[in-house]
Motif scaffolding. Structure first.
Motif, mmCIF file in Angstrom:
data_model
loop_
_atom_site.group_PDB
_atom_site.id
_atom_site.type_symbol
_atom_site.label_atom_id
_atom_site.label_comp_id
_atom_site.label_asym_id
_atom_site.label_seq_id
_atom_site.Cartn_x
_atom_site.Cartn_y
_atom_site.Cartn_z
ATOM 1 N N SER A 1 37.550 55.033 38.385
ATOM 2 C CA SER A 1 37.277 54.365 37.219
ATOM 3 C C SER A 1 36.095 54.367 36.891
ATOM 4 O O SER A 1 36.100 53.983 36.339
ATOM 5 N N ALA B 1 39.242 46.801 43.421
ATOM 6 C CA ALA B 1 39.770 47.360 42.290
ATOM 7 C C ALA B 1 39.803 45.974 41.346
ATOM 8 O O ALA B 1 38.853 46.783 39.753
ATOM 9 N N ARG C 1 29.915 45.302 39.098
ATOM 10 C CA ARG C 1 30.898 46.562 38.552
ATOM 11 C C ARG C 1 29.759 47.615 39.661
ATOM 12 O O ARG C 1 30.096 48.777 40.731
ATOM 13 N N ALA D 1 36.450 46.436 39.662
ATOM 14 C CA ALA D 1 35.895 46.666 39.241
ATOM 15 C C ALA D 1 36.067 46.667 37.749
ATOM 16 O O ALA D 1 35.275 47.284 36.833
ATOM 17 N N ARG D 2 36.586 45.762 37.381
ATOM 18 C CA ARG D 2 37.755 45.463 35.984
ATOM 19 C C ARG D 2 36.392 44.488 35.270
ATOM 20 O O ARG D 2 36.270 44.158 34.002
ATOM 21 N N THR E 1 35.302 50.543 48.090
ATOM 22 C CA THR E 1 35.343 50.780 48.001
ATOM 23 C C THR E 1 37.113 52.418 47.108
ATOM 24 O O THR E 1 36.923 53.127 48.346
ATOM 25 N N ARG F 1 39.960 55.634 44.112
ATOM 26 C CA ARG F 1 41.066 55.263 43.009
ATOM 27 C C ARG F 1 40.091 54.646 42.034
ATOM 28 O O ARG F 1 39.196 55.158 40.597
ATOM 29 N N THR F 2 38.723 54.122 42.692
ATOM 30 C CA THR F 2 38.220 52.697 41.816
ATOM 31 C C THR F 2 37.354 53.523 41.657
ATOM 32 O O THR F 2 36.748 53.196 40.388
#
Length: 193
Positions: free
Chosen positions: A70, A43, A54, A46-47, A63, A66-67
């Protein structure tokens, strides 16, 4: 050294969790790909501002949904494609990706086992042959959608309907006399399967 540690299949999850915050993007990429990386570390990754990191997160089996959610609006095609192909992607995210600008993403949604029949029906109207052909092969496609696709202007779509084991016998019979020999051959190969 840290990159090699992150690449090691035996690297423990707690070490991978620490390495997920490494300053080196190559280390973070290896962590994002690693099958033992815990979901919270993924998570965070992922940013990342790195497309490859990514993308690796989108393709990692650990993963979380929720991720994945996003990442479904990510600017990078390969990230969205990874989300569309991930086995844990939710039907809601797949529905959103069904309107993606990229044909490859829409085709991946059409192939996904978790895509709902109503989304598949929408995708059966897609201008891209690849998408319609993939809808025709999906076993979750409504029978009425398969019937409509059996009339598609593209013979490869009709052939895919013939190859789908869910296709009704009546539709198979209609395709058995199709003008295109390849469609008729698909019927011959798949009758009774």
């Amino acid at each position: 050294m840290r990159k090699n540690l992150a690449k090691n299949p035996a690297c423990p999850a707690d070490i991978l969790d620490v390495l997920a915050d490494d300053a080196n993007e190559y280390v973070r990429y290896e962590v994002a790909k690693h099958l033992s990386t815990p979901a919270p570390a993924l998570a965070r990754l992922a940013r990342s501002d790195n497309d490859f990191v990514r993308g690796a997160v989108a393709n990692n089996a650990n993963t979380s949904s929720r991720t994945l959610h996003s990442l479904c609006a990510d600017a990078n095609f390969y990230v969205r494609l990874g989300v569309a192909k991930h086995p844990d992607t939710s039907p809601a995210v797949l529905s959103r990706l069904a309107t993606d600008a990229e044909v490859g993403v829409r085709a991946a949604v059409a192939a996904h086992v978790r895509t709902t029949p109503s989304v598949l029906a929408r995708l059966s109207q897609d201008p891209a042959v690849k998408v319609r052909r993939t809808v025709a092969l999906n076993r979750s496609t409504f029978l009425s959608t398969l019937d409509a696709l059996a009339q598609d202007r593209d013979s490869s779509v009709r052939g895919s309907v013939a190859a789908n084991p869910s296709t009704r016998r009546e539709t198979q019979q209609l395709l058995a006399v199709d003008a295109d020999a390849r469609v008729r051959s698909q019927v011959a190969l798949h009758v009774g399967t």
